[in-house]
Motif scaffolding. Structure first.
Motif, PDB file in Angstrom:
ATOM      1  N   LEU A   1       0.840  -1.202   0.000  1.00  0.00           N
ATOM      2  CA  LEU A   1       0.000   0.000   0.000  1.00  0.00           C
ATOM      3  C   LEU A   1       0.873   1.250   0.000  1.00  0.00           C
ATOM      4  O   LEU A   1       0.425   2.333  -0.358  1.00  0.00           O
TER       5      LEU A   1
ATOM      6  N   TYR B   1      -1.126  -9.006  -5.200  1.00  0.00           N
ATOM      7  CA  TYR B   1      -2.376  -9.662  -4.799  1.00  0.00           C
ATOM      8  C   TYR B   1      -2.084 -11.004  -4.113  1.00  0.00           C
ATOM      9  O   TYR B   1      -2.792 -11.392  -3.189  1.00  0.00           O
TER      10      TYR B   1
ATOM     11  N   ARG C   1      -1.123 -10.216  -0.636  1.00  0.00           N
ATOM     12  CA  ARG C   1      -2.274  -9.792   0.176  1.00  0.00           C
ATOM     13  C   ARG C   1      -3.181 -10.961   0.560  1.00  0.00           C
ATOM     14  O   ARG C   1      -4.002 -10.822   1.453  1.00  0.00           O
TER      15      ARG C   1
ATOM     16  N   PHE D   1      -7.997  -2.506   9.030  1.00  0.00           N
ATOM     17  CA  PHE D   1      -7.650  -1.083   9.058  1.00  0.00           C
ATOM     18  C   PHE D   1      -8.149  -0.403  10.336  1.00  0.00           C
ATOM     19  O   PHE D   1      -9.050  -0.898  11.021  1.00  0.00           O
TER      20      PHE D   1
ATOM     21  N   THR E   1     -12.974   0.327   8.009  1.00  0.00           N
ATOM     22  CA  THR E   1     -13.103   0.533   6.558  1.00  0.00           C
ATOM     23  C   THR E   1     -13.984  -0.516   5.892  1.00  0.00           C
ATOM     24  O   THR E   1     -13.596  -1.131   4.914  1.00  0.00           O
TER      25      THR E   1
ATOM     26  N   PHE F   1     -17.291  -1.232   3.592  1.00  0.00           N
ATOM     27  CA  PHE F   1     -17.882  -0.462   2.499  1.00  0.00           C
ATOM     28  C   PHE F   1     -19.344  -0.182   2.849  1.00  0.00           C
ATOM     29  O   PHE F   1     -20.160  -1.111   2.939  1.00  0.00           O
TER      30      PHE F   1
ATOM     31  N   LYS G   1     -13.356 -11.649  -5.280  1.00  0.00           N
ATOM     32  CA  LYS G   1     -12.288 -11.014  -6.048  1.00  0.00           C
ATOM     33  C   LYS G   1     -11.021 -11.871  -6.092  1.00  0.00           C
ATOM     34  O   LYS G   1     -10.369 -11.967  -7.128  1.00  0.00           O
ATOM     35  N   HIS G   2     -10.640 -12.459  -4.947  1.00  0.00           N
ATOM     36  CA  HIS G   2      -9.399 -13.241  -4.926  1.00  0.00           C
ATOM     37  C   HIS G   2      -9.613 -14.632  -5.535  1.00  0.00           C
ATOM     38  O   HIS G   2      -8.768 -15.151  -6.241  1.00  0.00           O
TER      39      HIS G   2
ATOM     40  N   GLU H   1      -9.284   5.186   3.942  1.00  0.00           N
ATOM     41  CA  GLU H   1      -8.579   3.918   3.638  1.00  0.00           C
ATOM     42  C   GLU H   1      -9.475   2.865   2.968  1.00  0.00           C
ATOM     43  O   GLU H   1      -9.086   1.712   2.866  1.00  0.00           O
ATOM     44  N   GLN H   2     -10.674   3.250   2.514  1.00  0.00           N
ATOM     45  CA  GLN H   2     -11.531   2.255   1.847  1.00  0.00           C
ATOM     46  C   GLN H   2     -10.932   1.806   0.512  1.00  0.00           C
ATOM     47  O   GLN H   2     -11.129   0.673   0.085  1.00  0.00           O
TER      48      GLN H   2
ATOM     49  N   ASP I   1      -7.706   1.548  -0.032  1.00  0.00           N
ATOM     50  CA  ASP I   1      -6.681   0.564   0.358  1.00  0.00           C
ATOM     51  C   ASP I   1      -7.340  -0.780   0.674  1.00  0.00           C
ATOM     52  O   ASP I   1      -6.803  -1.837   0.334  1.00  0.00           O
ATOM     53  N   ALA I   2      -8.506  -0.718   1.356  1.00  0.00           N
ATOM     54  CA  ALA I   2      -9.211  -1.968   1.684  1.00  0.00           C
ATOM     55  C   ALA I   2      -9.650  -2.682   0.402  1.00  0.00           C
ATOM     56  O   ALA I   2      -9.595  -3.921   0.326  1.00  0.00           O
ATOM     57  N   LEU I   3     -10.056  -1.912  -0.610  1.00  0.00           N
ATOM     58  CA  LEU I   3     -10.412  -2.528  -1.905  1.00  0.00           C
ATOM     59  C   LEU I   3      -9.208  -3.251  -2.491  1.00  0.00           C
ATOM     60  O   LEU I   3      -9.311  -4.376  -2.985  1.00  0.00           O
ATOM     61  N   ARG I   4      -8.047  -2.564  -2.432  1.00  0.00           N
ATOM     62  CA  ARG I   4      -6.832  -3.182  -2.988  1.00  0.00           C
ATOM     63  C   ARG I   4      -6.481  -4.460  -2.232  1.00  0.00           C
ATOM     64  O   ARG I   4      -6.028  -5.438  -2.822  1.00  0.00           O
ATOM     65  N   MET I   5      -6.719  -4.447  -0.914  1.00  0.00           N
ATOM     66  CA  MET I   5      -6.453  -5.658  -0.130  1.00  0.00           C
ATOM     67  C   MET I   5      -7.405  -6.795  -0.520  1.00  0.00           C
ATOM     68  O   MET I   5      -7.102  -7.968  -0.321  1.00  0.00           O
ATOM     69  N   CYS I   6      -8.596  -6.433  -1.046  1.00  0.00           N
ATOM     70  CA  CYS I   6      -9.574  -7.456  -1.462  1.00  0.00           C
ATOM     71  C   CYS I   6      -9.367  -7.869  -2.915  1.00  0.00           C
ATOM     72  O   CYS I   6     -10.248  -8.522  -3.497  1.00  0.00           O
ATOM     73  N   ASN I   7      -8.267  -7.450  -3.531  1.00  0.00           N
ATOM     74  CA  ASN I   7      -7.986  -7.777  -4.936  1.00  0.00           C
ATOM     75  C   ASN I   7      -8.953  -7.075  -5.880  1.00  0.00           C
ATOM     76  O   ASN I   7      -9.247  -7.574  -6.964  1.00  0.00           O
ATOM     77  N   ALA I   8      -9.507  -5.950  -5.451  1.00  0.00           N
ATOM     78  CA  ALA I   8     -10.400  -5.168  -6.312  1.00  0.00           C
ATOM     79  C   ALA I   8      -9.657  -3.914  -6.744  1.00  0.00           C
ATOM     80  O   ALA I   8      -9.355  -3.064  -5.908  1.00  0.00           O
ATOM     81  N   ASP I   9      -9.335  -3.829  -8.033  1.00  0.00           N
ATOM     82  CA  ASP I   9      -8.606  -2.679  -8.544  1.00  0.00           C
ATOM     83  C   ASP I   9      -9.508  -1.434  -8.453  1.00  0.00           C
ATOM     84  O   ASP I   9     -10.626  -1.453  -8.989  1.00  0.00           O
TER      85      ASP I   9
END
Lengths: 247, 264
Positions: free
Chosen positions: A50, A74, A77, A84, A88, A90, A105-106, B131-132, B134-142
């Motif tokens: 990050l 990825y 991760r 966080f 965080t 959604f 997603k993964h 940081e949402q 960043d949380a997306l990136r951690m979930c493999n969501a570009d």
């Protein structure tokens, strides 16, 4: 094992990390402590890409991950999840969808299969009854539990907790501490916890590393911290207003 | 002397480098959006949701703005015609042609740039500072695929729809004013004799281009936000300024290409 080697990081003219080196051993709970703005969160965010260092290296299980591409990160991760500071979640998604997102997603799972697995993870943190609710309906402590469930979806080997008890009432904070302990004991997860919550630090940590003025000031066990005669360490862990610490 | 030269170069070069970096960042988001579209990585459910938010929620705004534009434009033009050449036969056809070619797409684009562009930057900027993203990136969501691509598709399609609607609203408003104030019959005003398919195509190409670029420019501003609520405020301001400027620039480029290449 995770190794941070001589990490330097600046934001504009502000030098936050000035050559931090730190090793995290498998299966332990390491607390990274320090005053606000000391660079604790900055350091751990380097592990999952990050943030990128100005110089230095990050080694994860023998592999240099410092300059991996976003796509290559990825895989890292999946191995290293992160909870966080403000949970965080959604806001536009239900609790269930929040936890199902990493599965979709993964692992590219279908919506139904991802939801089924997400329910199992919510059960781990006793939040399955809130699955259809939205983050805005929950208090901070419950949101944190959901965030932890989301972090556990990928069966990570390492979990980074960024100030997990900040802003929580004492009971909710104690619940989060208990969750971190049970994670280590039951699943063998390695936890890196960024915190300045003294009660939490001394009740959960196997090892503590204190960042001060861009460097590691002391790296040791809770007992070593309590016995330290370093005035900076002593001022911090005793929560004194007067002392040598620069704010 | 050297100090003065260095200070001057710094004063001139600093803003230029900042603008260059900003343009590169926008291009980078554009390239990621195009790549995602080519790969078919689109969340269609979110596209429809955004289409509703961008299109349907803009209807009242566009009705009022383009309605008043139609009234004012026809009043001003008719007043001049009345003084010089009191023949209103060509006023309606010329007005409708101008609406198709220029005013309907561009004014609608500017309105969407302010209403939708600011919303996109504020939403994404808030996600960045909390940081949402960043949380997306951690979930493999570009973040670009997840947040900007659906808005880009929805905005491009809905701006075309809104432009057609805007022509209709402005024409009806202009027609009503011409009839009541200047006694021009609706059948004389609403004539398509000057409007060719190429005029319509030019207007719709402009609308599509504005709709495509507004979320990219505004989304980039949101992604670049930093430092809490003040950062989100700056991102929103920058999104409105940059996306409005993008609309004007695209208008100039597309009109120029239309004139130079297609003789429009």
């Amino acid at each position: 094992m995770i190794e941070f080697i001589d990490i330097h990081k600046s934001f504009g003219p502000k030098r936050v990390l000035k050559g931090v080196s730190l090793t995290v051993d498998q299966g332990q709970v390491l607390y990274v402590i320090g005053s606000s703005g000391a660079g604790k969160s900055v350091l751990v965010k380097h592990l999952v890409g990050l943030l990128r260092p100005d110089s230095g290296r990050i080694i994860l299980d023998g592999r240099d991950v410092t300059w991996l591409s976003e796509a290559e990160f990825y895989a890292v991760r999946k191995k290293c999840a992160m909870v966080f500071q403000n949970s965080t979640l959604f806001d536009s998604m239900s609790i269930l969808d929040n936890v199902a997102l990493p599965y979709r997603k993964h692992f590219r799972l279908s919506r139904d299969e991802a939801s089924r697995r997400a329910l199992d993870k919510l059960a781990l943190v006793q939040m399955e009854d809130a699955a259809r609710r939205f983050p805005g309906d929950l208090g901070d402590g419950l949101r944190k539990r959901v965030a932890i469930a989301r972090a556990l979806t990928l069966e990570p080997e390492f979990v980074i907790f960024d100030e997990p008890t900040t802003g929580l009432d004492p009971v909710a904070a104690a619940n989060v501490d208990a969750l971190i302990r049970s994670l280590r004991n039951d699943t063998g997860v390695t936890a890196i916890v960024v915190s300045h919550d003294l009660r939490s630090i001394f009740s959960v940590a196997d090892r503590i590393a204190m960042i001060y003025d861009g460097n590691i000031r002391l790296d040791g066990t809770p007992q070593e911290f309590r016995a330290s005669d370093d005035p900076v360490v002593s001022q911090f862990i005793n929560g004194r207003a007067d002392g040598p610490m620069k704010i | 002397m050297n100090g003065a030269l260095e200070a001057t170069l710094r004063a001139v070069g600093g803003p230029l480098v900042a603008v260059g970096r900003h343009v590169f960042d926008i291009y980078s988001v554009f390239a990621q959006v195009v790549t995602a579209l080519l790969k078919g990585a689109v969340r269609w459910r979110e596209v429809f949701r955004q289409a509703y938010l961008i299109g349907n929620r803009s209807l009242f705004f566009i009705t009022v703005t383009l309605g008043f534009l139609g009234l004012i434009s026809v009043y001003q033009v008719a007043s001049q015609i009345q003084r010089i050449l009191p023949d209103f036969t060509m006023m309606g056809p010329a007005f409708i042609q101008l609406m198709w070619r220029e005013f309907a797409p561009t004014i609608t684009g500017l309105m969407v740039a302010t209403r939708v562009g600011s919303g996109i930057a504020a939403e994404i900027g808030s996600m960045v500072v909390t940081e949402q993203v960043d949380a997306l990136r951690m979930c493999n969501a570009d973040p670009v695929r997840y947040l900007i691509v659906p808005r880009t598709i929805a905005s491009a399609v809905m701006l075309v729809m809104l432009t057609i609607y805007a022509v209709l609203v402005a024409t009806l408003a202009g027609m009503a004013l011409a009839d009541v104030v200047f006694d021009v019959s609706p059948s004389t005003f609403v004539s398509l004799q000057l409007v060719s398919p190429r005029d319509v195509a030019l207007g719709l190409v402009k609308a599509f281009s504005y709709g495509f670029w507004i979320p990219i420019v505004a989304g980039q501003a949101g992604l670049a936000a930093s430092g809490g609520s003040a950062g989100v405020g700056w991102a929103t301001t920058r999104a409105v300024v940059s996306s409005s400027f993008a609309v004007i620039l695209l208008d100039f480029i597309i009109s120029g290409i239309g004139y130079a290449v297609f003789n429009l």
